[in-house]
Design an enzyme around this catalytic site. Structure first.
Site, PDB file in Angstrom:
ATOM      1  N   ARG A  21       1.906  -5.925  23.715  1.00  0.00           N
ATOM      2  CA  ARG A  21       2.629  -6.932  24.500  1.00  0.00           C
ATOM      3  C   ARG A  21       2.535  -6.668  26.000  1.00  0.00           C
ATOM      4  O   ARG A  21       2.556  -7.607  26.803  1.00  0.00           O
ATOM      5  CB  ARG A  21       4.094  -6.977  24.058  1.00  0.00           C
ATOM      6  CG  ARG A  21       4.213  -7.640  22.714  1.00  0.00           C
ATOM      7  CD  ARG A  21       5.615  -7.691  22.217  1.00  0.00           C
ATOM      8  NE  ARG A  21       5.679  -8.583  21.065  1.00  0.00           N
ATOM      9  CZ  ARG A  21       6.722  -8.707  20.274  1.00  0.00           C
ATOM     10  NH1 ARG A  21       7.812  -7.998  20.491  1.00  0.00           N
ATOM     11  NH2 ARG A  21       6.696  -9.528  19.260  1.00  0.00           N
ATOM     12  N   LYS A  59       7.459 -15.936   0.375  1.00  0.00           N
ATOM     13  CA  LYS A  59       8.237 -17.052  -0.156  1.00  0.00           C
ATOM     14  C   LYS A  59       7.753 -18.436   0.248  1.00  0.00           C
ATOM     15  O   LYS A  59       7.325 -18.650   1.378  1.00  0.00           O
ATOM     16  CB  LYS A  59       9.679 -16.914   0.328  1.00  0.00           C
ATOM     17  CG  LYS A  59      10.394 -15.733  -0.285  1.00  0.00           C
ATOM     18  CD  LYS A  59      11.784 -15.661   0.286  1.00  0.00           C
ATOM     19  CE  LYS A  59      12.619 -14.621  -0.439  1.00  0.00           C
ATOM     20  NZ  LYS A  59      13.941 -14.513   0.165  1.00  0.00           N
ATOM     21  N   GLY A  83       4.229 -12.945  12.215  1.00  0.00           N
ATOM     22  CA  GLY A  83       4.699 -11.681  11.665  1.00  0.00           C
ATOM     23  C   GLY A  83       3.717 -10.808  10.917  1.00  0.00           C
ATOM     24  O   GLY A  83       2.878 -10.125  11.516  1.00  0.00           O
ATOM     25  N   GLY A 119       8.162 -15.945  15.008  1.00  0.00           N
ATOM     26  CA  GLY A 119       9.012 -17.128  14.827  1.00  0.00           C
ATOM     27  C   GLY A 119       8.535 -18.297  15.673  1.00  0.00           C
ATOM     28  O   GLY A 119       8.533 -19.452  15.219  1.00  0.00           O
TER      29      GLY A 119
HETATM   30  P1  AMP Z   1       6.015 -13.324   4.996  1.00  0.00           P
HETATM   31  O1  AMP Z   1       6.917 -12.619   5.946  1.00  0.00           O
HETATM   32  O2  AMP Z   1       6.632 -14.502   4.317  1.00  0.00           O
HETATM   33  O3  AMP Z   1       4.658 -13.624   5.589  1.00  0.00           O
HETATM   34  O4  AMP Z   1       5.792 -12.317   3.783  1.00  0.00           O
HETATM   35  C1  AMP Z   1       5.089 -11.130   3.941  1.00  0.00           C
HETATM   36  C2  AMP Z   1       5.407 -10.219   2.792  1.00  0.00           C
HETATM   37  O5  AMP Z   1       5.015 -10.804   1.590  1.00  0.00           O
HETATM   38  C3  AMP Z   1       4.702  -8.889   2.869  1.00  0.00           C
HETATM   39  O6  AMP Z   1       5.640  -7.889   3.104  1.00  0.00           O
HETATM   40  C4  AMP Z   1       4.058  -8.744   1.503  1.00  0.00           C
HETATM   41  O7  AMP Z   1       4.249  -7.461   0.939  1.00  0.00           O
HETATM   42  C5  AMP Z   1       4.768  -9.776   0.683  1.00  0.00           C
HETATM   43  N1  AMP Z   1       3.984 -10.232  -0.465  1.00  0.00           N
HETATM   44  C6  AMP Z   1       2.723 -10.678  -0.449  1.00  0.00           C
HETATM   45  N2  AMP Z   1       2.302 -10.941  -1.696  1.00  0.00           N
HETATM   46  C7  AMP Z   1       3.313 -10.642  -2.527  1.00  0.00           C
HETATM   47  C8  AMP Z   1       3.477 -10.689  -3.958  1.00  0.00           C
HETATM   48  N3  AMP Z   1       2.494 -11.105  -4.753  1.00  0.00           N
HETATM   49  N4  AMP Z   1       4.635 -10.294  -4.466  1.00  0.00           N
HETATM   50  C9  AMP Z   1       5.636  -9.884  -3.655  1.00  0.00           C
HETATM   51  N5  AMP Z   1       5.541  -9.816  -2.305  1.00  0.00           N
HETATM   52  C10 AMP Z   1       4.393 -10.201  -1.761  1.00  0.00           C
END
Ligand code: AMP
Length: 395
Positions: A35, A197, A353, A376
């Site tokens: 940064r 998610k 992120g 974000g």
């Molecule tokens: P996000 O912040 O929504 O981009 O989510 C990132 C997180 O999703 C990371 O910490 C990954 O470990 C997790 N992730 C990716 N694939 C999976 C999966 N198949 N099952 C559970 N967590 C996951």
């Protein structure tokens, strides 16, 4: 859109909102300078013009004045990166700061103490913003990471600089990169959305369906889509209450001629652990007691094929639990596919992120076209929102 290149900063004091919210080690040393490096071109342009720079930033989430969140910990690193001995003010408002700024000479840089030592910063307090506004002749916003917040220093302060405000180099590049993907893209356009998610990405998906030709869905999100279509997902992560929405997304994609690519096979594990037993299985035939934690080889081959056919690529979210080596292969393979496509002329933007953490960890940061500095802020832009920090400059 006014940028620093529309102004001459000769004999001018630039009040620059930077994002020096950097990670610190236990010994309070800067652990990642990304940064600070990102803010350098803006600061250098102002100094080279013959002006001076007053830098303001937040660091962490202090509750009142907490020494561990003092920006004094970053002064030496900032000096080293920009090649100028940076001065430090142990407050961000007040008479002492006023005196220091009055004596600031062209070519000098002053860093103010953590803005969030005052609750007024996050409250977007107008009186506080007005006090900050006294510290510069021209306001420059160069902090994309906080552009989605209507805080005093990121948004409210801009109103005190009619016609004397602009985007810094970093913020302008962020805006241009996202614009290149969403509004001025070379077709075909691909978005890869992974991560944990559906719920955190749903608005992004809805907004970008109008802008893309291909959508790769990966990561934990996969299983909500698979279960919604009648697949057996074993113990994989799933948001049951989002299954209907998943079906809606697939219908909407079809209506908009967007090809959706979901993993056909996965690396399934018998526990959420790097040392778990694993097997590659069909994504809709995951046995009970097993959970899908990464994309499988057939999926990766298909994804590589899609990536190689696209001219514009947006990547947000890992394809698996990349933090564990056993389940990082999918994310690494996707990174390699995107690297290859970029070499062949595609424009690739990575943002939000965890995908940024992944590209850095696996060494792809230099090999894609652009890595966004805002998590974000990036997601909200992809959701189609106008960020308050950006609107305040355009105003
Ligand atoms: P996000 O912040 O929504 O981009 O989510 C990132 C997180 O999703 C990371 O910490 C990954 O470990 C997790 N992730 C990716 N694939 C999976 C999966 N198949 N099952 C559970 N967590 C996951």
């Amino acid at each position: 859109m006014k940028t620093i290149h529309d102004f001459s900063f000769k004999n001018q004091k630039a009040l620059i909102r930077v994002d020096f919210n950097v990670p610190l080690s236990d010994a309070f040393e800067v652990a990642d300078t990304t940064r600070i490096e990102a803010a350098k071109p803006t600061i250098i342009k102002i100094l080279e013009d013959g002006g001076s720079a007053v830098l303001m930033s937040h660091l962490g989430r202090p509750k009142g004045i907490e020494e561990r969140y003092s920006l004094k910990h970053v002064v030496d690193k900032v000096s080293e990166v920009i090649g100028v001995q940076v001065r430090f003010a142990d407050d961000c408002i007040g008479d002492h700061v006023k005196d220091t700024i009055e004596n600031l000479k062209n070519g000098e840089v002053l860093l103010l103490e953590n803005l969030r030592f005052y609750t007024e910063e996050k409250e977007g307090d107008e009186a506080f913003a007005e006090k900050l506004s006294k510290w510069g002749d021209i306001y420059v916003n160069d902090a994309f990471g906080t552009a989605h917040r209507a805080h005093a220093s990121t948004t409210i302060v801009a109103q005190f600089f009619p016609n004397r405000k602009c985007f810094g180099n970093l913020l302008a590049t962020e805006i241009e990169s996202i614009d290149k993907v969403l509004n001025h893209s070379k077709k075909p356009v691909l978005a890869v959305l992974g991560g944990a998610k559906v719920s955190s990405k749903i608005t992004v998906i809805e907004h970008i369906l109008d802008k893309i030709d291909h959508l790769i869905i990966g990561g934990g999100m996969t299983f909500t889509f698979v279960k919604a279509q009648g697949g057996r997902i074993g113990d994989s992560i799933c948001e049951d209450d989002k299954m209907e929405l998943a079906i809606e997304i697939l219908k909407s994609a079809k209506a908009k001629n967007v090809e959706v690519h979901i993993p056909v096979d996965v690396v399934a594990a018998d526990s959420f652990s790097n040392d778990a037993n694993t097997q590659v299985v069909d994504v809709s035939q995951i046995p009970k007691g097993w959970q899908g934690l990464d994309a499988g080889p057939k999926s990766l081959e298909r994804f590589d094929n899609v990536v190689s056919r696209c001219q514009t690529i947006l990547w947000n979210g890992p394809l698996g639990v990349f933090e564990m080596e056993t389940f990082a292969k999918g994310t690494i393979a996707l990174g390699k596919s995107i690297e290859k496509a970029t070499r062949n002329g595609a424009f690739s933007l990575v943002g939000g992120g965890d995908s940024v953490a992944a590209v850095k960890q696996f060494g792809f940061a230099e090999k894609v076209s652009y890595v966004s500095t805002g998590g974000g802020a990036m997601l909200e832009t992809l959701e189609g929102k106008t960020l308050p920090g950006i609107a305040a400059i355009l105003d």
